[in-house]
Design a protein around this motif. Sequence first.
Motif, PDB file in Angstrom:
ATOM      1  N   PRO A  18       0.778  -1.236   0.000  1.00 27.70           N
ATOM      2  CA  PRO A  18       0.000   0.000   0.000  1.00 27.70           C
ATOM      3  C   PRO A  18       0.810   1.288   0.000  1.00 27.70           C
ATOM      4  N   ASP A  19       2.074   1.237   0.405  1.00 32.52           N
ATOM      5  CA  ASP A  19       2.791   2.506   0.548  1.00 32.52           C
ATOM      6  C   ASP A  19       4.262   2.478   0.139  1.00 32.52           C
ATOM      7  N   VAL A  20       5.095   1.744   0.883  1.00 28.18           N
ATOM      8  CA  VAL A  20       6.542   1.856   0.676  1.00 28.18           C
ATOM      9  C   VAL A  20       6.982   1.402  -0.716  1.00 28.18           C
ATOM     10  N   CYS A  21       6.356   0.352  -1.252  1.00 27.85           N
ATOM     11  CA  CYS A  21       6.772  -0.139  -2.584  1.00 27.85           C
ATOM     12  C   CYS A  21       6.487   0.866  -3.692  1.00 27.85           C
ATOM     13  N   PRO A  22       5.260   1.367  -3.814  1.00 28.27           N
ATOM     14  CA  PRO A  22       5.027   2.357  -4.868  1.00 28.27           C
ATOM     15  C   PRO A  22       5.840   3.625  -4.685  1.00 28.27           C
ATOM     16  N   LEU A  23       6.044   4.029  -3.445  1.00 32.16           N
ATOM     17  CA  LEU A  23       6.864   5.218  -3.201  1.00 32.16           C
ATOM     18  C   LEU A  23       8.303   4.976  -3.634  1.00 32.16           C
ATOM     19  N   THR A  24       8.830   3.794  -3.308  1.00 34.62           N
ATOM     20  CA  THR A  24      10.205   3.463  -3.685  1.00 34.62           C
ATOM     21  C   THR A  24      10.353   3.379  -5.195  1.00 34.62           C
ATOM     22  N   MET A  25       9.420   2.731  -5.850  1.00 34.99           N
ATOM     23  CA  MET A  25       9.493   2.603  -7.303  1.00 34.99           C
ATOM     24  C   MET A  25       9.368   3.966  -7.985  1.00 34.99           C
TER      25      MET A  25
END
Length: 205
Positions: free
Chosen positions: A77-84
Amino acid sequence: MKLPRFAHLTTLLLLFAVGLLLSACHQDEPQPWQLTNISGHMPDLSFRLTNDEGKTVTADDYRGKVTLLYFGYTHCPDVCPLTMAQLHVVMQRLGKLADGASILFVSVDPNRDTPAVLHEYVKAFDPHAVGLTGSPADIEALTKRYRAAFTREAGKSDGSYDVSHSSGIYVFDGNGKARLLATPEDAQDKLVHDLHLLLGPGSAP
């Protein structure tokens, strides 16, 4: 001819002082990296997984490119899309140098992240990104190899679930050697700076 009294002691003290100066100069030499240097502390890039096109690939398929390895999952929900999204901006800032890099997004949720799902996900962020999946045993072995971790949380009433996972970005050079570790706390500028060193002419050794 005899040396004056204390001459030997003076000479020894002088040599000692020079040694201290040289040692201080060596310690004060600026290090090229702004991220955490993991050279010699992590194993070479090695895996056998399935990419987002359904093909079996190994680390050898990415030799010659600087590789950014990240563990995540498409329902994050958060860290993955932000990191990508951050990595996409980094690639844009690198310009043509980015063509010498690959982003490997390894799913820690292989049950839901099929190659097709991964392909749609990673390509929505950046053309340099590749989704990778495999058996649960393969994924677990790879995370252990790089001292990462993930845990599937208890399922929700609607059948969905979250996966807690490490959020570090492992950077490998073109020879597959582990070089750097970036964390969410690191400024984007640091990653851009260090990738310039790895990708640019006369790349850092």
